[in-house]
Structures are given as C-alpha cells and as structure tokens.
Design an enzyme around this catalytic site. Structure first.
Site: not given
Length: 287
Positions: A190, A195, A213, A210
């Site tokens: 990903d 990120h 998830g 961040i």
C-alpha cells in the site's frame, strides 16, 4: 462524481501473488511483532529461519485487488479517502509461503449525503492458486469523505457489532507503534502517499502521515492473539472492526476486550489524546 452503477458493475481481474517467508516476516514486523525481542510468542512470527508462522491478518494484504479509488474512472477523490471497515473470515491457517489468488466484487455503494461522503463495500475470496481451496473470505469498506450526494442508496449492508455495555473490559492490551512504522508497513504494497508524504497528509487534513488502517487492524489482532490465543494463529477464525479515527505512528494503541464464549468484542483507544481509533470490533477465537 460517483456513478454508483458503474462501481457496482466494476470488473476486477483475478489477482495472483506468490509470497515467501521474507514477505511474511516483513508483514509481521510491520504490525509490530518482535517489538519485544525477548517474547517467545512474538519471535515465532519474526524468526525467518526457525519454523516461521504467518500472522492470520496477513490475508488482507495478499493478492489484493487494485484500489478503485486510485482509478480516475471511479469518480472518487483519492486524497480524501480513508479505510472505513475491514472484516476477515479465516477458513484455514495461512502458510508462511505460497501462491494465492483473489476474486473481488463491489457489493454495495452507500450515499451518506452531500458533504457527508460515500461508502464503497468490496468483498473478496482468497484461495490457494494450485488447489483452488479457499483460505479466507474478506470484506472492506472505503469511506470517500468528499464524494457524497450522488443520489444513491443510504442503506448500509452491515450492522456494526455492539460492544458490551455496563461492565469493564475483561482484558486490556497496550501495544506501541513506532514513528517509522508506516514506512515499514507500506512495503506490504500500500504505497498511498497519505502514509508517507507530509505534504499529501496535510492536504488531506492531517498534521502528518497517518498509520495505514490495515496496520492498526493487525495491531488489534495481535492484542487478541496475545490475550486469548496464546499466540496460536490457528485459533483466530474471524476478525472484523470499524475504523473511527486514524493512528499517528508512534502512538500506543490500547485494546479493550470483552469475551463471551468464542466471541471477543473489542475497541481500541489512543489514551494520550483521548481518541477512540477502532470500534465495533468482533473476533472469533477457537477454544
């Protein structure tokens, strides 16, 4: 603008992926296993040369279909997309190396209204490529924060699992994340710059990049495996949750758990800023 029928008719090509023990170790390190190098339970997942174990939630990153939001034809504003929910049903233990295949479909598109975003649900099956035997069934939702108001259905296809009320959790497990954890976790495939790139994160409304998830998802599964499964991955049979706020790499995730038979209900908090980051969690564990 989103065309819900176009998304429901979206054709995913089947995805095939070969993976090896090195890939498995990278995933396990990416969700924080091995943070305590003296913990024998964790070492079983990160010692590549000694009976390496695959962590069950690795199934969510294997042979993943291409992201719809990354395709301009979807009409989705990718910069404003976050992971909404993730679910996993494990049909057999995941091997530390192998070749797998996935088939996916869009199962629902939910319009939350103008200014309230949209939710896109995708379901998939992960199978062994050689035998065709199913390994796991998966589902996820993507919250497209900027894309509501296209006139679609507002009915969600799933009801969130309810956390027990009126009693303290049966177990609490605090697990740290690390400032560079998103940079390690992204090696699982990903590469969303949300990120990794500070400028992209700021454009999306965050002070800094961040945590993925699905990395938070793995950390929460670690808490359940540690607390209720004795680090035996074969005992985890299902794992669903809803993301309610992002985690910043470096924060400690505190997972609160309630057990009722084979079901462990859970939620996760970042106590340092009084934030609930995961809610409506449901794990199924074998005795």
């Amino acid at each position: 603008m989103i065309d819900p029928q176009r998304l429901l008719d979206w054709r995913f090509e089947e995805t095939v992926q070969a993976y090896n023990e090195r890939d498995t170790t990278i995933y396990n390190l990416g969700i924080g296993l091995g943070a305590d190098p003296m913990d024998a339970g964790q070492l079983r997942f990160v010692t590549i040369e000694k009976d390496l174990l695959a962590f069950p939630t690795m199934a969510v990153v294997l042979a993943r279909p291409p992201s719809i939001s990354a395709d301009p034809r979807s009409g989705i504003n990718r910069t404003m997309v976050v992971h909404g929910e993730q679910g996993l049903e494990l049909l057999r233990p995941l091997a530390p190396a192998g070749r797998v295949r996935s088939a996916a479909r869009v199962s629902a598109v939910v319009d939350k209204g103008p200014g309230k975003g949209a939710v896109i649900y995708v379901e998939s099956t992960l199978s062994d490529d050689a035998s065709g035997a199913p390994i796991a069934r998966l589902w996820s939702s993507t919250f497209a924060r900027a894309d509501g108001g296209f006139g679609g259905s507002s009915e969600a296809p799933r009801t969130p699992h309810r956390i027990p009320e009126g009693r303290a959790p049966d177990a609490v497990c605090d697990l740290p994340t690390f400032p560079n954890q998103a940079l390690l976790y992204r090696l699982n495939g990903d590469l969303n710059p949300l990120h990794s790139d500070p400028a992209t994160a700021r454009r999306a409304g965050f002070e800094r990049p961040i945590l993925h998830g699905l990395c938070t998802y793995g950390v929460c599964a670690h808490a359940v495996l540690r607390s209720y499964c004795g680090y035996d991955p074969a005992r985890l049979r299902g794992f669903d949750l809803r993301f309610s706020a992002p985690v910043i790499p470096g924060e400690t995730i505190s997972v609160e758990m309630w057990r009722e038979g084979e079901v462990v209900s859970f939620r996760a908090l970042v106590r340092a800023r009084n934030a609930k980051v995961v809610d409506n969690g449901r794990a199924v564990v074998a005795s």
